[in-house]
Design an enzyme around this catalytic site. Sequence first.
Site: not given
Ligand SMILES: CC(C)(COP(=O)(O)OP(=O)(O)OC[C@H]1O[C@@H](n2cnc3c(N)ncnc32)[C@H](O)[C@@H]1OP(=O)(O)O)[C@@H](O)C(=O)NCCC(=O)NCCS
Length: 376
Positions: A262, A313
């Site tokens: 998140h 979700d």
């Molecule tokens: C929600 C989301 C976009 C938040 O993203 P964010 O704050 O930008 O976090 P980041 O994408 O920078 O993630 C930080 C780290 O965790 C990892 N990570 C975050 N969510 C992940 C996931 N769902 N699966 C695997 N790895 C994940 C990233 O790859 C990153 O790893 P790294 O540091 O090794 O590169 C992200 O967690 C995601 O894409 N989740 C899946 C989609 C989802 O469930 N969305 C609904 C949100 S309510």
Amino acid sequence: MTDTVKPGTGLRNVVAGESSICSIDGERGVLAYRGIDIHALAEQSTFEEVVFLLHRGRLPNRAELAAFVQELARERSVPAAAIALLRLFPAAAHPMTSLRTVVSALGALDPDAGDETLPANSRKALRLTAQMASLVAAIERVRRGKELLVPDPSLSHAANFLYMLRGEPPAPAAVRAMDVALILHADHEFNASTFAARVAASTLADMHGAIAAALATLKGPLHGGANEAVMNMLEEIGSPERAEAWVRDALAAKKKIMGFGHAVYRTEDPRATHLRRMSRQLGEAQGDRRWYDLSEKIEGLVRAQKKLYANVDFYSASVYHTLGIATDLFTPVFAVSRIAGWTAHVLEQLTNNRLIRPESEYTGPRDVTYVPMNQR
Ligand SMILES: CC(C)(COP(=O)(O)OP(=O)(O)OC[C@H]1O[C@@H](n2cnc3c(N)ncnc32)[C@H](O)[C@@H]1OP(=O)(O)O)[C@@H](O)C(=O)NCCC(=O)NCCS
């Protein structure tokens, strides 16, 4: 030049405006609507009461709530022209595409179309909140060639939605599960779709346009589209025995596992706590814990291997599936709830508006000479 945000951070930790609607403490996992903790609302409130709270800033008394419930129920019908538009779409169209398009069309069909006063926008906010459920039910029934049902004003918003969607009176447990899901998804401060709605509203674009922008934004799998992607993942994995290898391979391939992580929460998403319990209870009541057991297994693996928590979700997928909702309708169901928050935010933005217009950090070349066409 103003303060810059570190490039590539997607505006994380940036306060982009003031709001008195919803607050999140991402470190402690606290979510509150108008200061009231989400756990109290999930346990004791109803969706209608939450809409009143979000739109009007306080809890209603008994008489106010009764009047508001009737007011919302009265606004459930959708103009025939909007249904005619839905019938033009191919049956294979994604329901979010249909929903986004028909909401935009409602902007032309609304009785208050063209009236941008605050009272007219408040009426549009209420009407859209009531209509969103009818629209999602209509999209489902039109694409399956089923007859549309007339809304039943004697039913609650959650019960009427399930009735109009599935065509049969829903069981009390299903109604309560839907009601709680609607409460939990109703608002989440400056999430991507709400922010999109506020940006549109800040230009003094109309309410329906702002909501169409929010719907377009919600569809993406990194936001509201994640619930649909979670169900597809659960079906692909199929059984708890296959989960370990699947999660390991996905993480090794640096794939995002949908329903985890998140932008704000660094601990358990408080909404996931309720959805997890509901997923288990609904599964047990139906004598089929398959999706709950698989979800729980995946949650443990992702926690252990990547230290990521389930978000809203993740368990909503198995909840909606157990309620008999088609997978590609999961994100539209999110919208049936989030419309309450979107419209509250648009009203708040309009009450104290300033155009939202940030700046970018330019990273391209400068002072480049224009080369005439015949010299390139
Ligand atoms: C929600 C989301 C976009 C938040 O993203 P964010 O704050 O930008 O976090 P980041 O994408 O920078 O993630 C930080 C780290 O965790 C990892 N990570 C975050 N969510 C992940 C996931 N769902 N699966 C695997 N790895 C994940 C990233 O790859 C990153 O790893 P790294 O540091 O090794 O590169 C992200 O967690 C995601 O894409 N989740 C899946 C989609 C989802 O469930 N969305 C609904 C949100 S309510």
